[in-house]
Design an enzyme around this catalytic site. Sequence first.
Site, PDB file in Angstrom:
ATOM      1  N   GLU A  29       1.610   3.208  -0.976  1.00 31.48           N
ATOM      2  CA  GLU A  29       1.107   2.595   0.387  1.00 31.48           C
ATOM      3  C   GLU A  29       1.083   0.898   0.312  1.00 31.48           C
ATOM      4  O   GLU A  29       0.381   0.369   1.020  1.00 31.48           O
ATOM      5  CB  GLU A  29       0.129   3.372   0.981  1.00 31.48           C
ATOM      6  CG  GLU A  29      -1.402   2.893   0.304  1.00 31.48           C
ATOM      7  CD  GLU A  29      -1.497   4.121  -0.805  1.00 31.48           C
ATOM      8  OE1 GLU A  29      -2.717   4.299  -1.136  1.00 31.48           O
ATOM      9  OE2 GLU A  29      -0.607   4.710  -1.426  1.00 31.48           O
ATOM     10  N   ASP A  81       5.355   9.169   6.371  1.00 29.34           N
ATOM     11  CA  ASP A  81       6.614   8.442   6.176  1.00 29.34           C
ATOM     12  C   ASP A  81       6.763   7.434   7.550  1.00 29.34           C
ATOM     13  O   ASP A  81       7.324   6.457   7.412  1.00 29.34           O
ATOM     14  CB  ASP A  81       7.434   9.406   6.083  1.00 29.34           C
ATOM     15  CG  ASP A  81       7.457  10.151   4.726  1.00 29.34           C
ATOM     16  OD1 ASP A  81       6.815   9.472   3.676  1.00 29.34           O
ATOM     17  OD2 ASP A  81       8.312  10.897   4.706  1.00 29.34           O
ATOM     18  N   ASP A 140      -2.357  -3.495   1.302  1.00 31.80           N
ATOM     19  CA  ASP A 140      -2.447  -1.910   1.190  1.00 31.80           C
ATOM     20  C   ASP A 140      -2.840  -1.343   2.582  1.00 31.80           C
ATOM     21  O   ASP A 140      -3.704  -1.778   3.221  1.00 31.80           O
ATOM     22  CB  ASP A 140      -3.481  -1.626  -0.012  1.00 31.80           C
ATOM     23  CG  ASP A 140      -3.511  -0.101  -0.190  1.00 31.80           C
ATOM     24  OD1 ASP A 140      -2.722   0.055  -1.264  1.00 31.80           O
ATOM     25  OD2 ASP A 140      -4.344   0.474   0.266  1.00 31.80           O
ATOM     26  N   ASN A 177      -1.934  11.261   5.235  1.00 33.00           N
ATOM     27  CA  ASN A 177      -1.078  12.376   4.826  1.00 33.00           C
ATOM     28  C   ASN A 177      -1.817  13.624   4.637  1.00 33.00           C
ATOM     29  O   ASN A 177      -1.071  14.608   4.912  1.00 33.00           O
ATOM     30  CB  ASN A 177      -0.731  11.800   3.171  1.00 33.00           C
ATOM     31  CG  ASN A 177       0.553  10.856   2.988  1.00 33.00           C
ATOM     32  OD1 ASN A 177       1.095  10.934   4.040  1.00 33.00           O
ATOM     33  ND2 ASN A 177       0.689  10.315   2.283  1.00 33.00           N
TER      34      ASN A 177
END
Length: 394
Positions: free
Chosen positions: A297, A271, A254, A262
Amino acid sequence: MEANQDLQQVRNQICNWVLITVSICGVPALIGSLLRSVTIGLQWVMGVQVVALTMILAFAIFHRVVPYHVRAGYVVFFFTFIGLIGMLKFGIVAGAIPMAVVSPILATIFFGLRIGIICSSLTLSTMLFIAIGVINGTLANDIDVAAHAALIPTWTGFLMVVVMSIAAPTTAIVMIERHLTSALALSRRSEEELESLVAERTHALELAKQEAEHLARTDVLTGLNNRRAFYEYATLLDGQARRHHHTYVILMLDIDYFKEINDTRGHESGDAVLHYLGNIIKEMFRATDIVARVGGEEFAIILPTTNLETARALAEKLRARIEGYSVHAPKGEVHITVSIGIAKLDPTTATLEQVISNADTALYQAKQNGRNRVETFQSNAVTLFTQGGGTHRQ
């Protein structure tokens, strides 16, 4: 080549039809000749007729055994011979003369233009010889004909009619045969083109199907397997491992603080981070390993026939490599770290889902203990392997 074979089949069928037709029409003549031979004696003409018709019947009955060229050649010979014998014996009024006219036509049908021309030339030459012989009185026949100049126009006209009756249908047959050959060739070519087109379309559809299946099983952003493909492959691997008493290790990975990336840098930067991480994972692991993005993620990696020590070393190498690089994002460099949880298949894990759950538990523990670390799940305890630079705890 295949068009010629088709044409030969047509010729063979026509030959069989002619044999059957002549046999049916010739049976009464054959019976009549046999009956007359009993009453008036067997004459050579009747003997020839009996032998010729008997062979026609034999060829018609045994057409599957007798080669085509033998059957077709005999049919041409039969019509020519009977026609010329009739002309020789009975002269211009002979009813058998049309048979001689038909023979070149049949020769053209059965063997092609070259043989047809040869047969026409021989038949006409023989008929001309017989006509001249009868006119000159050198050849006798059963009809009293005075040999004088008045008969020459009659014979000449008759021969011209014969020539035209041969030339016209022969020319028509040649044109029909060429048209048929071209049509068969075109049909065969069209069939082959259609088959080729169908094969191409089938191949294209198969490729499209494979591409669709690939897309349905692939994460578009990272190019890794998606969640669906991961569980399909993992289920197969789990079954094989249990049957053959092998083991495997699952790594759950993770990205630390991904939501903040973000929120502060934008989804384009997020991205870029996911794409970068996907490339690193693909580079580091084997083709036989199963790597996938299973969540926003979150990534999963299955290492077949791998022990915990090897898996821990690979996980630490992956963690360190990610920590040591920065991602080039649209809004500047992004530094990321990851937390990794490890679990393996052992006798205490009854199902694949339990192995995945154990790896998730180890991942959760890595998050709780400060992130940027690798932890392994061992039955009732979670063991810390690495914390940043290297804290070890059992």
